[in-house]
Design a protein around this motif. Structure first.
Motif, PDB file in Angstrom:
ATOM      1  N   GLU A 148       0.841  -1.208   0.000  1.00 10.61           N
ATOM      2  CA  GLU A 148       0.000   0.000   0.000  1.00 10.61           C
ATOM      3  C   GLU A 148       0.877   1.261   0.000  1.00 10.61           C
ATOM      4  O   GLU A 148       0.599   2.228  -0.701  1.00 10.61           O
ATOM      5  N   MET A 149       1.961   1.194   0.779  1.00 10.30           N
ATOM      6  CA  MET A 149       2.843   2.374   0.864  1.00 10.30           C
ATOM      7  C   MET A 149       3.553   2.631  -0.458  1.00 10.30           C
ATOM      8  O   MET A 149       3.859   3.759  -0.796  1.00 10.30           O
ATOM      9  N   ALA A 150       3.794   1.557  -1.211  1.00 10.87           N
ATOM     10  CA  ALA A 150       4.545   1.718  -2.471  1.00 10.87           C
ATOM     11  C   ALA A 150       3.668   2.250  -3.610  1.00 10.87           C
ATOM     12  O   ALA A 150       4.177   2.759  -4.603  1.00 10.87           O
ATOM     13  N   CYS A 151       2.358   2.106  -3.471  1.00 15.82           N
ATOM     14  CA  CYS A 151       1.476   2.584  -4.549  1.00 15.82           C
ATOM     15  C   CYS A 151       1.378   4.104  -4.465  1.00 15.82           C
ATOM     16  O   CYS A 151       1.031   4.640  -3.409  1.00 15.82           O
ATOM     17  N   PRO A 152       1.655   4.815  -5.559  1.00 11.80           N
ATOM     18  CA  PRO A 152       1.572   6.280  -5.503  1.00 11.80           C
ATOM     19  C   PRO A 152       0.193   6.780  -5.063  1.00 11.80           C
ATOM     20  O   PRO A 152       0.075   7.848  -4.476  1.00 11.80           O
ATOM     21  N   THR A 153      -0.844   5.986  -5.318  1.00 20.13           N
ATOM     22  CA  THR A 153      -2.188   6.423  -4.910  1.00 20.13           C
ATOM     23  C   THR A 153      -2.539   5.930  -3.507  1.00 20.13           C
ATOM     24  O   THR A 153      -3.584   6.277  -2.972  1.00 20.13           O
ATOM     25  N   GLY A 154      -1.705   5.055  -2.929  1.00 22.51           N
ATOM     26  CA  GLY A 154      -2.016   4.486  -1.609  1.00 22.51           C
ATOM     27  C   GLY A 154      -3.184   3.505  -1.674  1.00 22.51           C
ATOM     28  O   GLY A 154      -3.908   3.316  -0.692  1.00 22.51           O
ATOM     29  N   PHE A 155      -3.382   2.849  -2.825  1.00 18.73           N
ATOM     30  CA  PHE A 155      -4.487   1.904  -2.956  1.00 18.73           C
ATOM     31  C   PHE A 155      -4.387   0.819  -1.889  1.00 18.73           C
ATOM     32  O   PHE A 155      -3.317   0.261  -1.649  1.00 18.73           O
ATOM     33  N   SER A 156      -5.543   0.513  -1.260  1.00 17.82           N
ATOM     34  CA  SER A 156      -5.513  -0.411  -0.134  1.00 17.82           C
ATOM     35  C   SER A 156      -5.508  -1.873  -0.587  1.00 17.82           C
ATOM     36  O   SER A 156      -6.536  -2.545  -0.590  1.00 17.82           O
ATOM     37  N   VAL A 157      -4.317  -2.337  -0.925  1.00 16.84           N
ATOM     38  CA  VAL A 157      -4.153  -3.736  -1.326  1.00 16.84           C
ATOM     39  C   VAL A 157      -4.603  -4.671  -0.188  1.00 16.84           C
ATOM     40  O   VAL A 157      -5.357  -5.629  -0.419  1.00 16.84           O
ATOM     41  N   PRO A 158      -4.190  -4.408   1.084  1.00 16.69           N
ATOM     42  CA  PRO A 158      -4.556  -5.334   2.155  1.00 16.69           C
ATOM     43  C   PRO A 158      -6.075  -5.482   2.324  1.00 16.69           C
ATOM     44  O   PRO A 158      -6.562  -6.583   2.569  1.00 16.69           O
ATOM     45  N   SER A 208       4.988  16.065 -14.161  1.00 15.18           N
ATOM     46  CA  SER A 208       6.121  15.213 -13.743  1.00 15.18           C
ATOM     47  C   SER A 208       7.077  14.887 -14.873  1.00 15.18           C
ATOM     48  O   SER A 208       8.166  14.377 -14.633  1.00 15.18           O
ATOM     49  N   GLY A 209       6.656  15.148 -16.131  1.00 16.04           N
ATOM     50  CA  GLY A 209       7.370  14.571 -17.273  1.00 16.04           C
ATOM     51  C   GLY A 209       6.877  13.145 -17.423  1.00 16.04           C
ATOM     52  O   GLY A 209       6.089  12.670 -16.589  1.00 16.04           O
ATOM     53  N   PRO A 210       7.316  12.418 -18.471  1.00 17.89           N
ATOM     54  CA  PRO A 210       6.739  11.103 -18.715  1.00 17.89           C
ATOM     55  C   PRO A 210       6.956  10.116 -17.578  1.00 17.89           C
ATOM     56  O   PRO A 210       8.088   9.833 -17.224  1.00 17.89           O
ATOM     57  N   LYS A 211       5.876   9.660 -16.982  1.00 19.94           N
ATOM     58  CA  LYS A 211       5.957   8.678 -15.880  1.00 19.94           C
ATOM     59  C   LYS A 211       4.976   7.561 -16.165  1.00 19.94           C
ATOM     60  O   LYS A 211       4.996   7.022 -17.257  1.00 19.94           O
ATOM     61  N   THR A 212       4.094   7.282 -15.198  1.00 20.40           N
ATOM     62  CA  THR A 212       3.167   6.164 -15.383  1.00 20.40           C
ATOM     63  C   THR A 212       1.735   6.611 -15.102  1.00 20.40           C
ATOM     64  O   THR A 212       1.508   7.655 -14.475  1.00 20.40           O
ATOM     65  N   ALA A 213       0.797   5.776 -15.548  1.00 21.84           N
ATOM     66  CA  ALA A 213      -0.616   6.097 -15.356  1.00 21.84           C
ATOM     67  C   ALA A 213      -0.958   6.226 -13.874  1.00 21.84           C
ATOM     68  O   ALA A 213      -1.669   7.146 -13.469  1.00 21.84           O
ATOM     69  N   VAL A 214      -0.419   5.318 -13.071  1.00 24.27           N
ATOM     70  CA  VAL A 214      -0.796   5.335 -11.649  1.00 24.27           C
ATOM     71  C   VAL A 214      -0.270   6.607 -10.968  1.00 24.27           C
ATOM     72  O   VAL A 214      -0.906   7.137 -10.042  1.00 24.27           O
ATOM     73  N   GLU A 215       0.833   7.144 -11.464  1.00 25.64           N
ATOM     74  CA  GLU A 215       1.338   8.403 -10.894  1.00 25.64           C
ATOM     75  C   GLU A 215       0.444   9.574 -11.321  1.00 25.64           C
ATOM     76  O   GLU A 215       0.191  10.491 -10.539  1.00 25.64           O
ATOM     77  N   ALA A 216      -0.057   9.529 -12.546  1.00 26.69           N
ATOM     78  CA  ALA A 216      -0.992  10.568 -12.991  1.00 26.69           C
ATOM     79  C   ALA A 216      -2.291  10.490 -12.185  1.00 26.69           C
ATOM     80  O   ALA A 216      -2.879  11.514 -11.794  1.00 26.69           O
ATOM     81  N   ILE A 217      -2.732   9.271 -11.893  1.00 29.34           N
ATOM     82  CA  ILE A 217      -3.958   9.072 -11.099  1.00 29.34           C
ATOM     83  C   ILE A 217      -3.754   9.629  -9.688  1.00 29.34           C
ATOM     84  O   ILE A 217      -4.624  10.298  -9.126  1.00 29.34           O
ATOM     85  N   SER A 218      -2.580   9.367  -9.162  1.00 28.56           N
ATOM     86  CA  SER A 218      -2.272   9.850  -7.816  1.00 28.56           C
ATOM     87  C   SER A 218      -2.311  11.381  -7.771  1.00 28.56           C
ATOM     88  O   SER A 218      -2.912  11.983  -6.872  1.00 28.56           O
ATOM     89  N   HIS A 219      -1.683  12.012  -8.775  1.00 26.75           N
ATOM     90  CA  HIS A 219      -1.747  13.481  -8.876  1.00 26.75           C
ATOM     91  C   HIS A 219      -3.195  13.951  -8.858  1.00 26.75           C
ATOM     92  O   HIS A 219      -3.555  14.862  -8.141  1.00 26.75           O
TER      93      HIS A 219
END
Ligand code: FAD
Length: 466
Positions: free
Chosen positions: A59-69, A429-440
């Motif tokens: 969960e901590m590693a996901c830029p959005t903090g998605f609750s995997v647990p 951010s410059g080119p990153k990933t979808a999950v980072e854009a979602i987090s933003h």
């Protein structure tokens, strides 16, 4: 001897493998390669491997903090619908996102230290593919009658639109090209079907999100026009769509093209004849997509990458699939010149490289081996080294960094140099990933909502709310 300690459950260190299209069936088609889990027991067995860590690194590693647990616990408790709701409520296009996420959560999974990490992404994907979205996905708070313009329909723009609509705001997405952003025009069909992405985007209309297509922000209209039209805030989510070419002689020749242009043309079904032989320069996911797409288009293509496999930034799965598909990757090789017949590309001159001390990126710095140059016959050179935001038309209106990204008020803010205009995703951010854009987008929405609430209502707002 009795003990109060719970019996230790023996968990498998080996993951339940998702299903893949066999290599021999890939060939010249764009059929989906990763087929995910195909029955529920596989998903349950995989979730059972989770250790339910007190400090969930996933969960901590996901830029959005998605609750995997929370998701995995619901599966372990036998409540698949609850697990699916956790996923489907959280992402605005969950089935699409769960096909392309780099899954930072998996990299952080503790189980992965002594075996295979939990295959969180494919568990999520099974849930989003097989369970309908919960009512909360579509629920909106009382309407505020505040109009918000979201520019760009990639993961950043769509997430901002979804969350703002749920807060009761009246959202319009402005898109100059194809709905879905890089997910539609960059990521190839064999990884994410456009029909699936578009069905998920269409679903957002149920929250009264409107779409305006065809006009370009900065060129056809400005943020000032939008404010004049009654929009209370603007979200810029225009990504990073301007190609960056390798600065070597011959880069201007016909046949020296950029990966994102090539991928866009293929995705849009345009006529893209790049000849019989091509090389793709780069070691990231964009390079891998370009080479795998060109192979599927019948081109004899290969990658040249200046470092070694160890430093290659593409995701492990993508590198694995490329090797599996027997696509050559020339490691420790760099192009130094593109050679042509005066008009178009005919050859490329390459040099072998060796690795020295680590550079500022922490990866070992490559340097050319003198006298190792050689020439290869090619019709096309595809540059996949990077891209940046296309900001030429807004340069005079906003403060930008030297990387052509939007500056924001401070590190935790998404507000640009213009009050009421926010920027999220690759364009910041410059080119990153979808999950980072979602987090933003998720973070920016909180800031935008506060901004809207802090605005003194104008007379027309008062009239609308009466
Ligand atoms: C080939 C490729 C493969 C990738 N693979 C992955 C992957 O597997 N996993 C992953 O997580 N990420 C991947 N990425 C990165 C990911 O696609 C991006 O990080 C993500 O899409 C960024 O989202 P965004 O919303 O910021 O911008 P984008 O998705 O780029 O969307 C921006 C949108 O704005 C529109 N736009 C641009 N300028 C204007 C304008 N002036 N007016 C109106 N509209 C405008 C564009 O047409 C586009 O639709 C990949 C990128 C590429 C290029």
């Amino acid at each position: 001897m009795s003990s109060d300690r719970p019996a230790r459950v023996k968990r498998s260190k080996i993951e339940i493998k998702p299903h893949f299209l066999p290599v021999e069936e890939r060939g010249l088609n764009f059929n989906e390669v990763n087929l995910g889990y195909i029955n529920e027991q596989e998903v349950i067995d995989e979730a059972e491997r989770c250790l339910s860590c007190k400090k969930p690194r996933c969960e901590m590693a996901c830029p959005t903090g998605f609750s995997v647990p929370k998701m995995l616990l619901a599966i372990k408790e036998g409540d698949m619908q609850k697990a699916a709701d956790v996923v489907n409520d959280y992402f605005c296009t969950p089935s699409s996102q769960n096909r392309i996420c780099p899954a930072f959560c998996q990299d952080a999974c503790v189980v992965g230290r002594r075996g295979d990490a939990i295959n969180i992404l494919n568990v999520k994907r099974y849930l989003s593919d097989n369970y309908v979205k919960p009512a909360s996905f579509y629920e909106r708070q009382p309407l505020t009658h505040k109009r918000i313009a979201v520019i760009g329909s990639g993961p950043g723009g769509l997430t901002a639109a979804h969350e703002l609509a749920r807060l009761g705001h009246d959202v319009t997405i402005f898109e100059r090209s194809t709905l879905g952003g890089m997910l539609a025009v960059g990521i190839p069909e064999y990884r994410l079907k456009n029909s699936l992405l578009h069905a998920e985007i269409k679903d957002l209309e149920k929250l009264d999100i409107k779409f305006e297509l065809g006009e370009s922000f900065g060129k056809d209209y400005t943020h000032k026009d939008l404010f004049e039209q009654g929009y209370s805030a603007v979200v810029i989510a225009i990504g990073a769509h301007k190609p960056k070419f390798m600065n070597i002689p011959g880069s201007e020749l016909k046949g020296s093209i950029h990966a994102i242009e090539y991928l866009r043309h293929v995705a849009q079904g345009k006529d893209v004849d790049i000849g019989k032989r091509a090389i793709v320069i780069g070691g990231g996911d964009v390079a891998i997509d370009a080479v795998r797409v060109s192979r599927r288009m019948g081109v004899e293509s290969e990658i040249v990458y200046r470092r070694s496999l160890e430093e290659m930034p593409a995701t492990k799965e993508e590198i694995h699939a490329t090797i599996e598909e027997k696509i050559p990757i020339n490691f420790l090789t760099n192009p130094v010149e593109i050679i042509g017949d005066g008009e178009k590309v005919t050859h490329v001159k390459l040099v072998k490289m060796e690795l020295g001390e680590p550079d500022e990126s922490g990866r070992r710095r490559p340097s050319p081996i003198e006298g190792s140059e050689y020439i290869m016959e090619v019709n096309t050179v595809i540059h996949a080294i990077s891209q940046e935001p296309d900001v030429d038309d807004v340069r005079n209106d906003f403060e930008l960094t030297r990387w052509n990204t939007f500056t924001t008020k401070d590190e935790d803010s998404f507000e640009t140099s213009v009050a009421g205009v926010f920027a999220v995703g690759d364009t910041v951010s410059g080119p990153k990933t979808a999950v980072e854009a979602i987090s933003h987008a998720k973070k920016a929405v909180i800031e935008i909502d506060n901004y809207l609430n802090s605005q003194v209502p104008v007379e027309s707002d008062i009239a609308t709310n009466m």
